[in-house]
Design an enzyme around this catalytic site. Structure first.
Site, mmCIF file in Angstrom:
data_model
loop_
_atom_site.group_PDB
_atom_site.id
_atom_site.type_symbol
_atom_site.label_atom_id
_atom_site.label_comp_id
_atom_site.label_asym_id
_atom_site.label_seq_id
_atom_site.Cartn_x
_atom_site.Cartn_y
_atom_site.Cartn_z
ATOM 1 N N PRO A 165 -27.417 84.724 109.567
ATOM 2 C CA PRO A 165 -26.447 85.803 109.309
ATOM 3 C C PRO A 165 -25.445 86.013 110.438
ATOM 4 O O PRO A 165 -25.462 87.045 111.120
ATOM 5 C CB PRO A 165 -27.362 87.017 109.134
ATOM 6 C CG PRO A 165 -28.526 86.735 110.033
ATOM 7 C CD PRO A 165 -28.746 85.246 109.925
ATOM 8 N N CYS A 166 -24.535 85.066 110.624
ATOM 9 C CA CYS A 166 -23.537 85.219 111.670
ATOM 10 C C CYS A 166 -22.569 86.360 111.362
ATOM 11 O O CYS A 166 -21.839 86.801 112.262
ATOM 12 C CB CYS A 166 -22.785 83.907 111.888
ATOM 13 S SG CYS A 166 -22.036 83.214 110.408
ATOM 14 N N HIS A 167 -22.582 86.870 110.119
ATOM 15 C CA HIS A 167 -21.728 88.016 109.809
ATOM 16 C C HIS A 167 -22.192 89.276 110.518
ATOM 17 O O HIS A 167 -21.454 90.256 110.607
ATOM 18 C CB HIS A 167 -21.692 88.261 108.293
ATOM 19 C CG HIS A 167 -23.001 88.630 107.688
ATOM 20 N ND1 HIS A 167 -23.945 87.688 107.323
ATOM 21 C CD2 HIS A 167 -23.550 89.829 107.381
ATOM 22 C CE1 HIS A 167 -24.999 88.289 106.814
ATOM 23 N NE2 HIS A 167 -24.794 89.590 106.847
#
Length: 262
Positions: A165-167
């Site tokens: 989850p780089c968001h």
């Protein structure tokens, strides 16, 4: 009248390693060889719409949104230089992970990443659903506190967004920052996870990047699940961790704050 015996190669062939090796090529391929050489693609409905996913025998290797099948296959081959075949149905665990953001039971194939890139992505994978961390937190966690810009570059190369989850990695000034699928998709994902982006932005405008409770003596990132339980009467904001520690607060063991805006 003498007779000529027909040539029988058997006595010689069985002892010749070259001939024996060539003969072995005529046998069937080992079971599973194709899946070790080629990846397989599937299309799955995710929280931000339909995505294409490439899977190898080691796990999920590539995920992209906003592409059609032809574009996805081309981008995969360009990056990984290996065949990509239709894969039929998606594994139930993958469908569940892309709907909920919870990736328990999902195997990832991160081969081909540089050690720094892999370290960045594994740090990002540790951020819980519904929480955010600054790029500087990632840099600090992997032992490269000055490599903040390089962290952003590595996140932009994330082969499996949504699953890693780089968001959930944002700018320290309260802005959400860039995202491989675009800033609007990043905002949508964070709101779906109930991240209070307005609160984060409002606090940042006041130079507040950490919040603490005077009942527990613990300081957290504002999005931390523990921070969200602090009542207004016991809430205190801080610009940086050093300021909080000088006031007698200790870092939260859950969100592990260690960097900030100075």
């Amino acid at each position: 009248m003498s007779t000529v015996e027909p040539y029988d190669p058997e006595p010689f062939d069985r002892h010749d390693p070259l001939i024996a090796g060539l003969g072995a090529l005529a046998t069937g391929a080992p079971a599973g060889l194709l899946d070790r050489v080629a990846a397989r693609w599937v299309r799955v409905d995710a929280a931000i719409g339909g995505v294409y996913v490439a899977m190898t025998d080691q796990g999920i290797a590539y995920l992209r949104a906003g592409q059609d099948q032809e574009q996805f296959v081309a981008s995969f081959r360009s990056r990984f230089a290996r065949p990509l075949l239709p894969g039929g149905g998606a594994p139930p665990a993958l469908e569940r992970a892309l709907r909920t953001g919870r990736t328990t039971g999902i195997r990832l194939d991160l081969r081909g990443l540089r050690p720094f890139e892999e370290a960045v992505l594994r740090a990002a994978a540790a951020i819980p659903r519904g929480e955010i961390r600054p790029y500087a937190w990632i840099a600090e966690r992997i032992g490269r506190p000055k490599a903040i810009r390089a962290v952003g570059t590595a996140l932009g190369k994330n082969p499996v967004p949504l699953l890693i989850p780089c968001h959930r990695v944002t700018r320290s000034d309260g802005q959400i920052g860039q995202y491989v699928f675009g800033a609007p998709a990043k905002e949508r994902l964070l709101r779906m996870e109930d991240v209070n982006l307005e609160e984060v932005g409002t606090l940042a405008a006041k130079n507040v990047y950490y919040v603490g409770s005077d009942t527990t003596g613990v300081v957290c990132f504002p999005s931390c699940r523990d921070a969200r339980r602090i009542t207004p009467a016991h809430w205190h904001g801080f610009r940086n961790l050093a300021q909080a520690e000088s006031a007698g607060y200790r870092p939260c063991r859950h969100c592990r704050p260690g960097v900030g805006v100075s």
